[in-house]
Write an enzyme that holds these catalytic residues in place. Sequence first.
Site, short mmCIF file in Angstrom:
data_model
loop_
_atom_site.label_atom_id
_atom_site.label_comp_id
_atom_site.label_asym_id
_atom_site.label_seq_id
_atom_site.Cartn_x
_atom_site.Cartn_y
_atom_site.Cartn_z
N ILE A 72 0.82 -1.22 0.00
CA ILE A 72 0.00 0.00 0.00
C ILE A 72 0.85 1.26 0.00
O ILE A 72 0.31 2.37 -0.01
CB ILE A 72 -0.98 0.02 1.19
CG1 ILE A 72 -0.24 -0.07 2.52
CG2 ILE A 72 -2.02 -1.07 1.04
CD1 ILE A 72 -1.12 0.18 3.74
N HIS A 73 2.17 1.09 0.01
CA HIS A 73 3.06 2.24 0.01
C HIS A 73 4.33 1.87 -0.73
O HIS A 73 4.81 0.74 -0.62
CB HIS A 73 3.38 2.65 1.46
CG HIS A 73 4.08 3.96 1.56
ND1 HIS A 73 5.46 4.06 1.50
CD2 HIS A 73 3.61 5.22 1.67
CE1 HIS A 73 5.80 5.34 1.60
NE2 HIS A 73 4.69 6.06 1.70
N ASP A 119 8.49 -33.70 -12.04
CA ASP A 119 7.29 -33.82 -12.86
C ASP A 119 6.82 -32.41 -13.21
O ASP A 119 7.52 -31.42 -12.92
CB ASP A 119 6.21 -34.63 -12.16
CG ASP A 119 5.80 -34.05 -10.81
OD1 ASP A 119 6.32 -32.98 -10.42
OD2 ASP A 119 4.95 -34.67 -10.13
#
Length: 113
Positions: free
Chosen positions: A52-53, A96
């Site tokens: 958020i910053h 795999d």
Amino acid sequence: MERHFRSTVLLAASAFGRIALDAVHLDIPDIEGLAAEADDAVAVGFHGTVCIHPSQVPVVRKAFRPSEEKLDWARRVLAAARTERGVFAFEGQMVDSPVLKHAEMMLRRAGES
């Protein structure tokens, strides 16, 4: 309770073939807390953490960047896969499709693909 919600997000994202993003760290100046949360997010399988910053971005990027040792392994296993068909053994471990996808994801996180 938080662990339950985070696990539910991870399971749902996996079931639907989507990425899972961990929640924001609201205490912007608490870089150490953000780093701990981001490290935990990596450990449990999140693909990223929402910031958020702008000050949070380098902390999260550092947490999600694989180590050079892991990147080297990813490069080697993907190179080995070019000459293999189906499931194969690499350095004593079974490889795999999910293992190869994990190796590719690590290289993407490091900006190599």
